[in-house]
Every structure is written in C-alpha cells, then in structure tokens.
Scaffold this motif. Structure first.
Motif, PDB file in Angstrom:
ATOM      1  N   ASN A 223       0.647  -1.436  -0.031  1.00 55.21           N
ATOM      2  CA  ASN A 223      -0.036   0.014  -0.033  1.00 55.21           C
ATOM      3  C   ASN A 223       0.806   1.237  -0.054  1.00 55.21           C
ATOM      4  OD1 ASN A 223      -1.815  -1.898   2.087  1.00 55.21           O
ATOM      5  ND2 ASN A 223      -2.695  -1.578   0.046  1.00 55.21           N
ATOM      6  N   GLU A 224       0.017   2.417   0.309  1.00 54.94           N
ATOM      7  CA  GLU A 224       1.106   3.793   0.119  1.00 54.94           C
ATOM      8  C   GLU A 224       2.075   3.747   1.182  1.00 54.94           C
ATOM      9  OE1 GLU A 224      -3.080   4.679   2.139  1.00 54.94           O
ATOM     10  OE2 GLU A 224      -2.299   3.305   0.838  1.00 54.94           O
ATOM     11  N   PRO A 225       3.015   4.753   1.061  1.00 51.65           N
ATOM     12  CA  PRO A 225       3.975   4.930   1.935  1.00 51.65           C
ATOM     13  C   PRO A 225       3.415   5.273   3.121  1.00 51.65           C
ATOM     14  CG  PRO A 225       4.638   5.691   0.015  1.00 51.65           C
ATOM     15  CD  PRO A 225       3.418   5.306  -0.343  1.00 51.65           C
ATOM     16  N   GLY A 226       3.907   4.677   4.447  1.00 57.07           N
ATOM     17  CA  GLY A 226       3.334   5.160   5.621  1.00 57.07           C
ATOM     18  C   GLY A 226       2.383   4.152   6.121  1.00 57.07           C
ATOM     19  N   THR A 227       2.142   3.097   5.468  1.00 54.50           N
ATOM     20  CA  THR A 227       1.318   2.054   6.045  1.00 54.50           C
ATOM     21  C   THR A 227       1.976   0.737   6.323  1.00 54.50           C
ATOM     22  OG1 THR A 227       1.079   1.281   3.515  1.00 54.50           O
ATOM     23  CG2 THR A 227      -0.762   2.781   4.369  1.00 54.50           C
ATOM     24  N   GLY A 228       3.486   0.726   6.340  1.00 55.12           N
ATOM     25  CA  GLY A 228       4.263  -0.347   6.436  1.00 55.12           C
ATOM     26  C   GLY A 228       5.151   0.052   7.209  1.00 55.12           C
ATOM     27  N   THR A 229       6.439  -0.722   6.975  1.00 60.63           N
ATOM     28  CA  THR A 229       7.704  -0.578   7.701  1.00 60.63           C
ATOM     29  C   THR A 229       8.975   0.059   6.716  1.00 60.63           C
ATOM     30  OG1 THR A 229       8.267  -2.948   7.596  1.00 60.63           O
ATOM     31  CG2 THR A 229       6.798  -2.029   9.859  1.00 60.63           C
ATOM     32  N   LEU A 230       8.643   0.189   5.352  1.00 60.15           N
ATOM     33  CA  LEU A 230       9.882   0.371   4.790  1.00 60.15           C
ATOM     34  C   LEU A 230      10.438   1.797   5.048  1.00 60.15           C
ATOM     35  CD1 LEU A 230       9.266  -1.464   1.383  1.00 60.15           C
ATOM     36  CD2 LEU A 230      10.013  -2.359   3.538  1.00 60.15           C
ATOM     37  N   PRO A 231      11.918   2.093   5.046  1.00 56.01           N
ATOM     38  CA  PRO A 231      12.449   3.292   5.284  1.00 56.01           C
ATOM     39  C   PRO A 231      12.460   4.022   4.101  1.00 56.01           C
ATOM     40  CG  PRO A 231      14.238   1.724   4.993  1.00 56.01           C
ATOM     41  CD  PRO A 231      12.707   0.976   4.942  1.00 56.01           C
ATOM     42  N   LEU A 232      11.367   4.236   3.131  1.00 55.09           N
ATOM     43  CA  LEU A 232      11.453   4.463   1.633  1.00 55.09           C
ATOM     44  C   LEU A 232      11.846   5.952   1.627  1.00 55.09           C
ATOM     45  CD1 LEU A 232       7.823   3.254   0.750  1.00 55.09           C
ATOM     46  CD2 LEU A 232       9.964   2.297   0.117  1.00 55.09           C
ATOM     47  N   ASP A 233      11.526   7.104   2.332  1.00 52.36           N
ATOM     48  CA  ASP A 233      12.032   8.234   2.650  1.00 52.36           C
ATOM     49  C   ASP A 233      13.567   8.425   2.374  1.00 52.36           C
ATOM     50  OD1 ASP A 233      11.820  11.111   2.237  1.00 52.36           O
ATOM     51  OD2 ASP A 233      12.044  11.453   4.501  1.00 52.36           O
ATOM     52  N   ARG A 234      14.117   7.532   3.313  1.00 50.40           N
ATOM     53  CA  ARG A 234      15.539   7.647   3.742  1.00 50.40           C
ATOM     54  C   ARG A 234      16.246   6.872   2.480  1.00 50.40           C
ATOM     55  NH1 ARG A 234      18.651   3.554   5.054  1.00 50.40           N
ATOM     56  NH2 ARG A 234      17.300   2.105   6.348  1.00 50.40           N
ATOM     57  N   GLN A 235      15.725   5.873   1.608  1.00 44.84           N
ATOM     58  CA  GLN A 235      16.232   5.125   0.656  1.00 44.84           C
ATOM     59  C   GLN A 235      16.095   5.995  -0.428  1.00 44.84           C
ATOM     60  OE1 GLN A 235      14.090   1.708   0.824  1.00 44.84           O
ATOM     61  NE2 GLN A 235      15.542   0.421   2.395  1.00 44.84           N
ATOM     62  N   LEU A 236      15.182   6.708  -0.724  1.00 45.60           N
ATOM     63  CA  LEU A 236      14.926   7.924  -1.983  1.00 45.60           C
ATOM     64  C   LEU A 236      16.047   8.938  -1.857  1.00 45.60           C
ATOM     65  CD1 LEU A 236      11.168   7.954  -2.367  1.00 45.60           C
ATOM     66  CD2 LEU A 236      12.922   6.563  -3.636  1.00 45.60           C
ATOM     67  N   SER A 237      16.189   9.293  -0.390  1.00 45.72           N
ATOM     68  CA  SER A 237      17.086  10.457  -0.027  1.00 45.72           C
ATOM     69  C   SER A 237      18.587   9.819  -0.450  1.00 45.72           C
ATOM     70  CB  SER A 237      17.192  10.845   1.276  1.00 45.72           C
ATOM     71  OG  SER A 237      15.956  11.416   1.555  1.00 45.72           O
ATOM     72  N   ALA A 238      18.834   8.625  -0.181  1.00 45.65           N
ATOM     73  CA  ALA A 238      20.235   8.087  -0.426  1.00 45.65           C
ATOM     74  C   ALA A 238      20.272   7.878  -2.234  1.00 45.65           C
ATOM     75  CB  ALA A 238      20.285   6.680   0.132  1.00 45.65           C
ATOM     76  N   LEU A 239      19.317   7.680  -2.706  1.00 41.94           N
ATOM     77  CA  LEU A 239      19.404   7.601  -4.138  1.00 41.94           C
ATOM     78  C   LEU A 239      19.902   8.851  -4.740  1.00 41.94           C
ATOM     79  CD1 LEU A 239      16.263   4.857  -4.935  1.00 41.94           C
ATOM     80  CD2 LEU A 239      18.699   4.644  -5.822  1.00 41.94           C
ATOM     81  N   ALA A 240      19.090   9.804  -4.346  1.00 43.14           N
ATOM     82  CA  ALA A 240      19.353  11.108  -4.916  1.00 43.14           C
ATOM     83  C   ALA A 240      20.673  11.664  -4.428  1.00 43.14           C
ATOM     84  CB  ALA A 240      18.093  12.246  -4.286  1.00 43.14           C
ATOM     85  N   ALA A 241      21.043  11.441  -3.245  1.00 40.87           N
ATOM     86  CA  ALA A 241      22.496  11.836  -2.865  1.00 40.87           C
ATOM     87  C   ALA A 241      23.468  11.019  -3.604  1.00 40.87           C
ATOM     88  CB  ALA A 241      22.602  11.445  -1.217  1.00 40.87           C
ATOM     89  N   ASN A 242      23.402   9.705  -4.099  1.00 36.13           N
ATOM     90  CA  ASN A 242      24.070   9.223  -5.211  1.00 36.13           C
ATOM     91  C   ASN A 242      24.089   9.534  -6.509  1.00 36.13           C
ATOM     92  OD1 ASN A 242      24.954   7.911  -2.746  1.00 36.13           O
ATOM     93  ND2 ASN A 242      24.634   5.743  -3.469  1.00 36.13           N
ATOM     94  N   GLY A 243      23.061  10.432  -6.907  1.00 37.29           N
ATOM     95  CA  GLY A 243      22.996  10.840  -8.303  1.00 37.29           C
ATOM     96  C   GLY A 243      21.929  10.500  -8.883  1.00 37.29           C
ATOM     97  N   TYR A 244      20.961   9.685  -8.335  1.00 34.08           N
ATOM     98  CA  TYR A 244      19.734   9.426  -8.972  1.00 34.08           C
ATOM     99  C   TYR A 244      18.988  10.750  -9.378  1.00 34.08           C
ATOM    100  CZ  TYR A 244      15.464   7.095 -10.526  1.00 34.08           C
ATOM    101  OH  TYR A 244      14.303   6.980 -11.244  1.00 34.08           O
TER     102      TYR A 244
END
Length: 270
Positions: A223-244
């Motif tokens: 389901n949508e972000p916030g309904t589970g336990t995945l650290p999506l915001d942190r992971q997307l921030s890491a992708l962006a920091a790595n140049g994505y």
C-alpha cells in the motif's frame, strides 16, 4: 519526504476506480505531472484507434508518460512477461515496435520488459538465451528514440527468476556482453526488492549508477508509504544523494481511495 525526486503515478494500480483513459487527467487533478502504465491493452498489437485513444488521453491531460511496460501476458492470471517465454516470444517481438512507437509520440524514456516466469516446456538455459536476444532487440528499437529498456526483479510470483537486483543486473550484463546495447537499466522497485529479502541499502550504495527507474510501495501490504515499515524516504534520499535524478513511480495499491492514498505526500511535492 525530504528527497528532491519527482513522482509519477502508476495508473495501472492507482485510479482504478476510473476507466483507464480517464486516469491521466485524474492524476493531473491530484497535482501530479507524470504517469506510467503497465501494458494497457489486451493484445500485443492493438488496433490503431485504441493506441490513438491512449496517446490522446495522456496528451490531453498534459502529463508526461514516464514509463510503459511491454506486453506481459495476463498479469491478473499470474503471467509476468513474455521476454523469456518461447511460446510467446513472437508476440513480444511484435509488441516492441508498438510500445516504442507510443513512447516516441509521448516522449517516454523507459520501457519495462518483464522477464517472464519459468516454463515447464523449456529449459532454463533456453529461456535465458531467448531473453538475451529479446532484450537486445528491444534495446535496439528503444535506442532509436534515446530510451532505455528496464529489467525488474519482482516479488509475489514464485516462478519469476529475477528476485534481487543482482539477478537483474546479471541479465543486463549478459545482454551487454553479447550485443552492443548500452541502454538497459535496472528498475529498482524498493518494495519488490525488500519483500524478496534483498539488501536495499546495499543495492543503492553499490548500484545507483545502474538504476534507470525507481518504484515504491510500502511493505507489508504493497500500500501507500506510511502504511508499512519500509524506510522509503531515507532510501530515496540516498538514491538522490548518489546521483539518481529520475522519476519515482508510485506503484502501490491504495488502502482507501486513490485520492486519500496520496495524503502522505503534500500537494506541493507532487
């Protein structure tokens, strides 16, 4: 959400309360500028009028098409692509020109080639050799419009052989070793990778340069972000920091209505 990445709405899982051709406009009204779709037709080569209607719906809504799947068989029935399926390989090949043609009309730069389930009628080697040929063919056609063919690890399909980022990158490496096609990339669906037990943080650390598209859903539940336990915001921030710098596809099943399921994302961030 602290990352700078842009969001695109997967209109094959979101806005399903509306007819397919009304979904791009609904995404725009909800504040988004981009959409993506699984293969939106029944046949591998649909009638021109159906293709034209699909193109028109997206163009009239004023949204960007960021991703389109090649024909993948009967997804609700359990199919997960035709790329490695000998019996249906010709359907996939016939579909490539149609899919890339739609992409050319709409400026789409990413085409997802779902690999296909293991098939009792063929050996794994036969399927994998066929997949290399078909992915090279698709990449050659997509390359004419400067687009990329995406290879995706998938969860929830026991017979789908690409489960981790390493599985998908291994396939891409095989294609690129055999054919001169640079334009293949990993579709990193953070939900599928996490559910399959991949080390998503390590994938981001090691392979951001090979990620051509990102999709998200929370787990458990998809389901949508916030309904589970995945650290999506942190992971997307890491992708962006790595140049994505690409898009983040919202490819989740809304737990309520589609519009309510966007509550986690402020309107000005869409």
């Amino acid at each position: 959400m602290s990352h700078p990445l842009r969001h695109t709405v997967n209109c094959s899982l979101l806005f399903t309360e509306l007819p397919l051709l009304e979904r791009p406009e609904a995404a725009r009204r909800a504040g988004f500028s981009a959409v993506e779709f699984w293969w939106p037709f029944v046949e591998a080569v649909p009638p021109d009028r159906q293709v034209d209607a699909f193109v028109t719906a997206i163009a009239d809504a004023g949204v960007q098409l960021t991703g389109l799947n090649f024909v993948a068989g009967d997804m609700p029935g359990g199919d997960r692509g035709l790329v490695s399926w000998p019996k249906r390989s010709s359907e996939f090949r016939d579909n490539v020109d149609v899919t890339v043609g739609i992409g050319e009309r709409l400026g789409c730069q990413g085409f997802n080639a779902l690999y296909g389930n293991r098939d009792d009628a063929s050996s794994e080697r036969e399927q994998d050799d066929l997949a290399v040929e078909n992915l090279a063919l698709a990449a050659g056609v997509a390359g004419r419009i400067g687009a990329t063919v995406l290879v995706e690890p998938v969860s929830g399909a026991d017979r789908y052989p690409l489960r981790t980022a390493a599985d998908a990158l291994g396939v891409i490496d095989r294609v690129q070793a055999a054919y001169d096609v640079p334009n293949l990339g990993l579709l990193a669906d953070l939900y599928h990778l996490a559910v399959n037990g991949d080390d998503v943080d390590q994938v981001i650390a090691d392979h951001t340069d090979r990620v051509a598209h990102v999709q998200i859903a929370d787990a458990p539940g998809r389901n949508e972000p916030g309904t589970g336990t995945l650290p999506l915001d942190r992971q997307l921030s890491a992708l962006a920091a790595n140049g994505y710098t690409g898009w983040v596809g919202l490819e989740y099943k809304p737990s309520t209505s589609t519009d309510e399921s966007f509550g986690w994302l402020p309107f000005d961030r869409r």
